[in-house]
Motif scaffolding. Structure first.
Motif, mmCIF file in Angstrom:
data_model
loop_
_atom_site.group_PDB
_atom_site.id
_atom_site.type_symbol
_atom_site.label_atom_id
_atom_site.label_comp_id
_atom_site.label_asym_id
_atom_site.label_seq_id
_atom_site.Cartn_x
_atom_site.Cartn_y
_atom_site.Cartn_z
ATOM 1 N N ASP A 58 -64.904 -110.187 -82.412
ATOM 2 C CA ASP A 58 -65.100 -109.453 -83.650
ATOM 3 C C ASP A 58 -66.206 -108.427 -83.410
ATOM 4 O O ASP A 58 -66.690 -108.277 -82.282
ATOM 5 N N ILE A 59 -66.603 -107.694 -84.438
ATOM 6 C CA ILE A 59 -67.571 -106.615 -84.238
ATOM 7 C C ILE A 59 -68.947 -107.131 -83.851
ATOM 8 O O ILE A 59 -69.798 -106.360 -83.401
ATOM 9 N N PHE A 60 -69.175 -108.451 -83.971
ATOM 10 C CA PHE A 60 -70.477 -109.013 -83.625
ATOM 11 C C PHE A 60 -70.462 -109.847 -82.351
ATOM 12 O O PHE A 60 -71.510 -110.310 -81.913
ATOM 13 N N GLY A 61 -69.271 -110.086 -81.789
ATOM 14 C CA GLY A 61 -69.243 -110.980 -80.637
ATOM 15 C C GLY A 61 -68.005 -110.841 -79.787
ATOM 16 O O GLY A 61 -66.960 -110.356 -80.232
ATOM 17 N N ALA A 62 -68.125 -111.275 -78.530
ATOM 18 C CA ALA A 62 -67.036 -111.199 -77.561
ATOM 19 C C ALA A 62 -65.953 -112.225 -77.868
ATOM 20 O O ALA A 62 -66.114 -113.099 -78.721
ATOM 21 N N GLY A 63 -64.834 -112.120 -77.141
ATOM 22 C CA GLY A 63 -63.717 -113.024 -77.346
ATOM 23 C C GLY A 63 -64.061 -114.470 -77.045
ATOM 24 O O GLY A 63 -64.868 -114.767 -76.158
ATOM 25 N N TRP A 69 -53.455 -115.823 -69.721
ATOM 26 C CA TRP A 69 -53.020 -114.440 -69.541
ATOM 27 C C TRP A 69 -54.143 -113.433 -69.829
ATOM 28 O O TRP A 69 -53.929 -112.239 -69.822
ATOM 29 N N LYS A 70 -55.354 -113.935 -70.094
ATOM 30 C CA LYS A 70 -56.582 -113.134 -70.191
ATOM 31 C C LYS A 70 -56.493 -111.985 -71.211
ATOM 32 O O LYS A 70 -56.615 -110.813 -70.863
ATOM 33 N N PRO A 71 -56.284 -112.299 -72.475
ATOM 34 C CA PRO A 71 -56.255 -111.221 -73.472
ATOM 35 C C PRO A 71 -57.593 -110.501 -73.535
ATOM 36 O O PRO A 71 -58.648 -111.106 -73.358
ATOM 37 N N GLY A 72 -57.530 -109.196 -73.769
ATOM 38 C CA GLY A 72 -58.749 -108.398 -73.881
ATOM 39 C C GLY A 72 -59.234 -107.820 -72.578
ATOM 40 O O GLY A 72 -60.201 -107.058 -72.561
ATOM 41 N N THR A 73 -58.596 -108.177 -71.461
ATOM 42 C CA THR A 73 -58.972 -107.630 -70.158
ATOM 43 C C THR A 73 -57.904 -106.636 -69.707
ATOM 44 O O THR A 73 -56.769 -106.659 -70.203
ATOM 45 N N GLY A 336 -37.802 -109.402 -92.590
ATOM 46 C CA GLY A 336 -38.130 -110.809 -92.493
ATOM 47 C C GLY A 336 -39.600 -111.023 -92.752
ATOM 48 O O GLY A 336 -40.332 -110.082 -93.090
ATOM 49 N N PHE A 337 -40.058 -112.260 -92.614
ATOM 50 C CA PHE A 337 -41.471 -112.598 -92.748
ATOM 51 C C PHE A 337 -42.103 -112.673 -91.354
ATOM 52 O O PHE A 337 -41.815 -113.593 -90.582
ATOM 53 N N ASN A 338 -42.927 -111.696 -91.031
ATOM 54 C CA ASN A 338 -43.636 -111.685 -89.756
ATOM 55 C C ASN A 338 -45.055 -112.194 -89.965
ATOM 56 O O ASN A 338 -45.783 -111.682 -90.816
ATOM 57 N N PHE A 339 -45.458 -113.192 -89.171
ATOM 58 C CA PHE A 339 -46.798 -113.752 -89.302
ATOM 59 C C PHE A 339 -47.829 -112.844 -88.627
ATOM 60 O O PHE A 339 -48.247 -113.085 -87.505
ATOM 61 N N ASP A 340 -48.217 -111.797 -89.371
ATOM 62 C CA ASP A 340 -49.309 -110.920 -88.921
ATOM 63 C C ASP A 340 -50.618 -111.611 -89.291
ATOM 64 O O ASP A 340 -51.392 -111.144 -90.114
ATOM 65 N N SER A 341 -50.832 -112.766 -88.681
ATOM 66 C CA SER A 341 -51.952 -113.645 -89.011
ATOM 67 C C SER A 341 -52.599 -114.113 -87.716
ATOM 68 O O SER A 341 -51.928 -114.226 -86.686
ATOM 69 N N LYS A 342 -53.874 -114.406 -87.780
ATOM 70 C CA LYS A 342 -54.556 -114.865 -86.568
ATOM 71 C C LYS A 342 -55.411 -116.087 -86.871
ATOM 72 O O LYS A 342 -55.994 -116.212 -87.947
ATOM 73 N N VAL A 343 -55.470 -116.991 -85.892
ATOM 74 C CA VAL A 343 -56.342 -118.151 -86.034
ATOM 75 C C VAL A 343 -57.787 -117.673 -86.002
ATOM 76 O O VAL A 343 -58.104 -116.593 -85.492
ATOM 77 N N ARG A 344 -58.685 -118.480 -86.537
ATOM 78 C CA ARG A 344 -60.100 -118.123 -86.554
ATOM 79 C C ARG A 344 -60.698 -118.209 -85.142
ATOM 80 O O ARG A 344 -60.172 -118.895 -84.267
ATOM 81 N N ARG A 345 -61.802 -117.538 -84.929
ATOM 82 C CA ARG A 345 -62.416 -117.454 -83.596
ATOM 83 C C ARG A 345 -62.835 -118.819 -83.054
ATOM 84 O O ARG A 345 -62.947 -119.015 -81.840
ATOM 85 N N GLN A 346 -63.058 -119.772 -83.942
ATOM 86 C CA GLN A 346 -63.428 -121.113 -83.491
ATOM 87 C C GLN A 346 -62.221 -122.008 -83.217
ATOM 88 O O GLN A 346 -62.374 -123.110 -82.686
ATOM 89 N N SER A 347 -61.032 -121.529 -83.535
ATOM 90 C CA SER A 347 -59.807 -122.301 -83.296
ATOM 91 C C SER A 347 -59.275 -121.924 -81.914
ATOM 92 O O SER A 347 -58.367 -121.103 -81.770
ATOM 93 N N ILE A 348 -59.842 -122.556 -80.890
ATOM 94 C CA ILE A 348 -59.686 -122.067 -79.524
ATOM 95 C C ILE A 348 -58.619 -122.785 -78.708
ATOM 96 O O ILE A 348 -58.314 -122.373 -77.590
ATOM 97 N N ASP A 349 -58.027 -123.851 -79.240
ATOM 98 C CA ASP A 349 -57.091 -124.653 -78.459
ATOM 99 C C ASP A 349 -55.646 -124.201 -78.684
ATOM 100 O O ASP A 349 -55.309 -123.600 -79.704
#
Length: 438
Positions: A58-63, A69-73, A336-349
């Motif tokens: 997020d704007i205050f912290g890294a991934g 598959w190393k997202p963000g790299t 259709g219904f597309n889940f344009d949703s993301k888990v929270r940053r602490q939901s890491i598993d």
């Protein structure tokens, strides 16, 4: 090949008595509701960007996500293929029939126009093979015209025509890729099609650019024989201060102005609706009324945050009302219904990705069941029909038909000494109907 999700069993419907957090309690894809299966009504898709391309920053912290598959790299072709394999492993275990993606979500990084074309073509072949093997289909594709620094002042609305040429390349290639992959729709999300300050903006110029650009997209759609729907996704602001596609009504006005109202529909997002100061169900009802209802990105915002938090939906009453409006309009065709949703940053598993989607899908299923009860019961529609019954005859009917003028209506009031009797809108009663249906 081994994937990140190998330890997760396929998600099944186990019913409301189940305590299994990795099972559907309400969503049974084969259950028939109002003459169609749940799968046919909901047409559920998983988004590639939040689920597989977002690193959890997020704007205050890294991934925070440690995915193989190393997202963000910086992404190579090998990493892109690994991401695709994991994505389809997820789709198959979840049992969802569709997915959606931006070009840069899936492809290896490319710096030049020719490299971009080649990279997108390579990953399209990979995705096509996964689709053929798994049976998972593409609900819609889109081009990312907002992340790269070249788009800091917009894509189609950029003051530099060379930037618009790059945008044209991405949209052409991604529209053709969507066609190749059998996509049902193509979306244009104008993440930076707007302005931060009017002081450096020629607003009419930018609107004309956007209108011409969208016309070019429609022209190319017909040229290549793409039979899907072109969609615009409304959003009021963030990242720009003011975006030209702020809500459904604004988009319709834009489409009418540039002769596109019969060619383009809307892809409504729940969180964007609330950011615009509208309710989710209002945006759907407006799209239905204007004849531009296309597809839905399903998520929710947080009332305490002023930005697009893209959380998974959990408000059954809200979803029931939204699906009720959708069904009253005939339901989805290509959308259709597309889940344009993301888990929270602490939901890491890995399990967290499934918990989120299982819960969201069950909320949609509950909303569908509730909306079906409202339609089958008929009380809600019956009340609305009775409330507007006066327009079916007499002067009301004549006015709507164009056979009564302003003077005719005014004279009718005088000649008949009209004294309207107030009637209750029954808001609380109607809200109780919805609550009881959930």
């Amino acid at each position: 090949m081994p994937t990140y999700f190998d330890s997760i069993p396929p998600i099944k419907h186990e019913g409301t008595a189940s305590n299994n957090p990795l099972a559907f309690k309400y969503y049974d894809p084969r259950k028939v509701v109002l003459g169609k299966t749940m799968a046919e009504h909901l047409r559920i898709a998983v988004c590639y960007w939040h689920t597989f391309a977002w690193p959890g920053n997020d704007i205050f912290g890294a991934g925070t996500f440690d995915r193989p598959w190393k997202p963000g790299t910086p992404m190579t072709q090998a990493m892109a293929e690994d991401r695709a394999a994991n994505a389809f492993a997820f789709f198959e275990r979840l049992g969802t029939p569709f997915y959606c993606f931006h070009d840069v979500d899936a492809m290896a990084d490319a710096l030049t126009p020719s490299a971009y074309k080649a990279s997108l073509a390579r990953i399209a072949d990979v995705l096509a093979a996964h689709q053929e093997r798994s049976g998972v289909k593409l609900l819609w594709g889109t081009a990312n015209l907002f992340s790269h620094p070249r788009y800091m002042a917009g894509g189609a609305t950029n003051p530099d025509p060379e930037v618009v040429a790059w945008a044209s390349l991405q949209v052409r290639e991604m529209l053709e890729t969507t066609h190749k992959l059998g996509g049902s729709n193509y979306v244009l999300w104008g993440g930076r099609e707007g302005y931060d300050t009017i002081l450096n903006t020629n607003l009419k110029q930018e609107l004309d650019q956007l209108g011409r650009f969208l016309n070019m997209v429609v022209e190319h759609k017909h040229k290549i024989g793409f039979g899907g729907t072109i969609l615009i996704e409304p959003k009021p602001h963030e990242p720009t201060k003011h975006q030209y596609d702020r809500d459904t009504a604004t988009v319709f006005g834009f489409l009418k102005n540039y002769g596109l109202e019969n060619e383009v529909k809307v892809n409504i997002e729940a969180n964007h609706a609330t950011l615009a100061g509208n309710s989710f169900e209002h945006e759907i009802a407006t799209a239905v009324a204007l004849g531009i209802m296309g597809s839905i990105d399903i998520n929710r915002g947080d009332a305490q945050n002023g930005w697009d938090t893209d959380q998974f939906p959990n408000n059954v009453m809200e979803i029931t009302q939204a699906i009720y409006e959708l069904l009253r309009g005939g339901g989805f065709t290509t959308g259709g219904f597309n889940f344009d949703s993301k888990v929270r940053r602490q939901s890491i598993d890995a399990e967290d990705l499934f918990y989120a989607h299982v819960g969201g899908i069950d909320v949609l299923a509950r909303g569908l069941l509730g909306a079906a009860k409202l339609i089958e019961g008929g009380e809600l529609q019956g009340f609305v029909d009775q409330r507007y019954a006066g327009w079916k005859s007499g002067m009301g009917e004549k006015m709507l038909a164009g056979s009564a003028s302003l003077a005719d209506m005014a004279d009718y009031a005088v000649n008949n000494d009209v004294m309207p009797v107030r009637k209750s809108g029954r808001q609380e009663y109607l809200e109780n109907l919805v609550t009881n249906a959930c």
